[in-house]
Design a protein around this motif. Sequence first.
Motif, PDB file in Angstrom:
ATOM      1  N   LYS A   1       7.607  30.266   0.678  1.00 13.40           N
ATOM      2  CA  LYS A   1       8.922  29.799   0.220  1.00 13.40           C
ATOM      3  C   LYS A   1       9.272  28.450   0.843  1.00 13.40           C
ATOM      4  N   GLU A   2       9.045  28.330   2.127  1.00 12.30           N
ATOM      5  CA  GLU A   2       9.329  27.074   2.829  1.00 12.30           C
ATOM      6  C   GLU A   2       8.463  25.939   2.281  1.00 12.30           C
ATOM      7  N   ILE A   3       7.179  26.205   2.072  1.00 13.70           N
ATOM      8  CA  ILE A   3       6.273  25.167   1.595  1.00 13.70           C
ATOM      9  C   ILE A   3       6.597  24.757   0.166  1.00 13.70           C
ATOM     10  N   ILE A   4       6.908  25.706  -0.691  1.00  8.05           N
ATOM     11  CA  ILE A   4       7.243  25.377  -2.082  1.00  8.05           C
ATOM     12  C   ILE A   4       8.535  24.573  -2.155  1.00  8.05           C
ATOM     13  N   GLU A   5       9.498  24.900  -1.323  1.00  8.84           N
ATOM     14  CA  GLU A   5      10.746  24.127  -1.295  1.00  8.84           C
ATOM     15  C   GLU A   5      10.479  22.695  -0.845  1.00  8.84           C
ATOM     16  N   THR A   6       9.660  22.521   0.180  1.00 11.02           N
ATOM     17  CA  THR A   6       9.286  21.173   0.645  1.00 11.02           C
ATOM     18  C   THR A   6       8.545  20.422  -0.444  1.00 11.02           C
ATOM     19  N   LEU A   7       7.642  21.104  -1.107  1.00 11.45           N
ATOM     20  CA  LEU A   7       6.856  20.511  -2.187  1.00 11.45           C
ATOM     21  C   LEU A   7       7.751  19.960  -3.290  1.00 11.45           C
ATOM     22  N   LEU A   8       8.691  20.772  -3.755  1.00 11.47           N
ATOM     23  CA  LEU A   8       9.537  20.368  -4.877  1.00 11.47           C
ATOM     24  C   LEU A   8      10.588  19.338  -4.483  1.00 11.47           C
ATOM     25  N   GLU A   9      11.103  19.449  -3.281  1.00 10.80           N
ATOM     26  CA  GLU A   9      12.186  18.561  -2.858  1.00 10.80           C
ATOM     27  C   GLU A   9      11.699  17.217  -2.338  1.00 10.80           C
ATOM     28  N   GLN A  10      10.494  17.178  -1.767  1.00 11.29           N
ATOM     29  CA  GLN A  10      10.042  15.957  -1.103  1.00 11.29           C
ATOM     30  C   GLN A  10       8.764  15.334  -1.678  1.00 11.29           C
ATOM     31  N   MET A  11       7.980  16.090  -2.419  1.00  9.60           N
ATOM     32  CA  MET A  11       6.648  15.593  -2.775  1.00  9.60           C
ATOM     33  C   MET A  11       6.395  15.418  -4.266  1.00  9.60           C
ATOM     34  N   VAL A  12       7.182  16.031  -5.105  1.00 10.58           N
ATOM     35  CA  VAL A  12       7.022  15.871  -6.551  1.00 10.58           C
ATOM     36  C   VAL A  12       7.913  14.726  -7.010  1.00 10.58           C
ATOM     37  N   ASP A  13       7.304  13.709  -7.598  1.00 10.33           N
ATOM     38  CA  ASP A  13       8.026  12.506  -8.023  1.00 10.33           C
ATOM     39  C   ASP A  13       7.814  12.303  -9.519  1.00 10.33           C
ATOM     40  N   LEU A  14       8.816  12.643 -10.308  1.00 10.19           N
ATOM     41  CA  LEU A  14       8.680  12.542 -11.762  1.00 10.19           C
ATOM     42  C   LEU A  14       8.701  11.098 -12.248  1.00 10.19           C
ATOM     43  N   THR A  15       9.190  10.171 -11.425  1.00 10.81           N
ATOM     44  CA  THR A  15       9.190   8.758 -11.841  1.00 10.81           C
ATOM     45  C   THR A  15       7.773   8.184 -11.854  1.00 10.81           C
ATOM     46  N   GLN A  16       6.842   8.849 -11.147  1.00 13.91           N
ATOM     47  CA  GLN A  16       5.446   8.411 -11.110  1.00 13.91           C
ATOM     48  C   GLN A  16       4.549   9.331 -11.936  1.00 13.91           C
ATOM     49  N   ARG A  17       5.172  10.086 -12.831  1.00 13.80           N
ATOM     50  CA  ARG A  17       4.427  11.112 -13.568  1.00 13.80           C
ATOM     51  C   ARG A  17       3.262  10.523 -14.364  1.00 13.80           C
ATOM     52  N   GLU A  18       2.109  11.176 -14.238  1.00 15.86           N
ATOM     53  CA  GLU A  18       0.926  10.832 -15.021  1.00 15.86           C
ATOM     54  C   GLU A  18       0.475  12.071 -15.785  1.00 15.86           C
TER      55      GLU A  18
ATOM     56  N   ARG B   1       0.858  -1.185   0.000  1.00 16.41           N
ATOM     57  CA  ARG B   1       0.000   0.000   0.000  1.00 16.41           C
ATOM     58  C   ARG B   1       0.894   1.234   0.000  1.00 16.41           C
ATOM     59  N   LYS B   2       0.714   2.097  -0.968  1.00 20.00           N
ATOM     60  CA  LYS B   2       1.514   3.316  -1.038  1.00 20.00           C
ATOM     61  C   LYS B   2       0.813   4.430  -0.277  1.00 20.00           C
ATOM     62  N   PRO B   3       1.572   5.212   0.476  1.00 21.83           N
ATOM     63  CA  PRO B   3       0.955   6.273   1.290  1.00 21.83           C
ATOM     64  C   PRO B   3       0.475   7.440   0.446  1.00 21.83           C
ATOM     65  N   MET B   4      -0.413   8.215   1.016  1.00 22.30           N
ATOM     66  CA  MET B   4      -0.925   9.411   0.356  1.00 22.30           C
ATOM     67  C   MET B   4       0.160  10.464   0.256  1.00 22.30           C
ATOM     68  N   ASN B   5       0.187  11.176  -0.853  1.00 20.60           N
ATOM     69  CA  ASN B   5       1.039  12.348  -0.990  1.00 20.60           C
ATOM     70  C   ASN B   5       0.332  13.512  -0.306  1.00 20.60           C
ATOM     71  N   HIS B   6       0.988  14.145   0.662  1.00 22.64           N
ATOM     72  CA  HIS B   6       0.349  15.198   1.459  1.00 22.64           C
ATOM     73  C   HIS B   6       0.518  16.591   0.856  1.00 22.64           C
ATOM     74  N   ALA B   7       0.796  16.656  -0.443  1.00 23.79           N
ATOM     75  CA  ALA B   7       1.013  17.950  -1.088  1.00 23.79           C
ATOM     76  C   ALA B   7      -0.219  18.843  -1.021  1.00 23.79           C
ATOM     77  N   LEU B   8      -1.393  18.304  -1.339  1.00 20.38           N
ATOM     78  CA  LEU B   8      -2.600  19.139  -1.320  1.00 20.38           C
ATOM     79  C   LEU B   8      -2.918  19.655   0.085  1.00 20.38           C
ATOM     80  N   PRO B   9      -2.913  18.789   1.126  1.00 21.12           N
ATOM     81  CA  PRO B   9      -3.122  19.333   2.472  1.00 21.12           C
ATOM     82  C   PRO B   9      -2.099  20.399   2.844  1.00 21.12           C
ATOM     83  N   LEU B  10      -0.837  20.199   2.425  1.00 24.13           N
ATOM     84  CA  LEU B  10       0.194  21.179   2.733  1.00 24.13           C
ATOM     85  C   LEU B  10      -0.093  22.508   2.044  1.00 24.13           C
ATOM     86  N   ILE B  11      -0.486  22.449   0.781  1.00 27.88           N
ATOM     87  CA  ILE B  11      -0.717  23.671   0.019  1.00 27.88           C
ATOM     88  C   ILE B  11      -1.915  24.456   0.555  1.00 27.88           C
TER      89      ILE B  11
END
Length: 245
Positions: free
Chosen positions: A70-87, A51-61
Amino acid sequence: MFQIDDIREKNIDKFYEIYLTGGKLKLIEAVAEGLGKRSYFTIDCDGTIKRKPMNHALPLITTINSDNYKEIIETLLEQMVDLTQREKIKKIERLSKYSMDTLTNNFNKIMASGDKVFGLKYGKELFLRDRQLFFKMLFDYVLLEDIDSEKSAMAWSLYLLMKDNDFSDEVFYVGMSYLLQRRSEFNDFERVSSTNFTPTPKMEVIAVSKTIDSSAVSSYGKILNEFTYKKEAIYTEILKEKIKY
């Protein structure tokens, strides 16, 4: 529009600009294709369940503002955007020829089956025809689900982002994809609904849920508070047990 080159090059200033000029929805649209998973539940021939966990990007945003962007966007890009799972996200088709009876009668069935294609279409059509009804039906379904699924957190985030804004295919796709693809589980609802219990006023339980350090629990309470539901005594009991009220 998805900003794949800026993501790869870690051009964070570009995303600051997108947020400051376009707001939360435009920021999500710029990274949306990297926020989901192709599947959230798999089982192989040996019976190994993943089971893969939920990406918390939307709750964070939903919490972003002029002080913390600035802090949230840096977290978003560094930890939550995964191009290997791109749809790739295409415009969600409408079901304009369907009657409201057809849409409302089939919505829960499609949510439970996890049919992503029709779930997105049914959801969009309901949203565009009657936004309030769409969220009430979505919430009523999510309240049936086990709180640990975190579907309440995703549904509440979708509500905060879209209840007062124009429809965004990308934002809707990210939120609804998780709600549809994360396997449905109704263990708590089935157990509580089959027992005898003394109903507790829901506002008392909701008040306590706000103090719990869990976005899933607090979001479940917020959703329960947003509308009146036929089964809200059961939902209140589920929440009561979760917070050990």
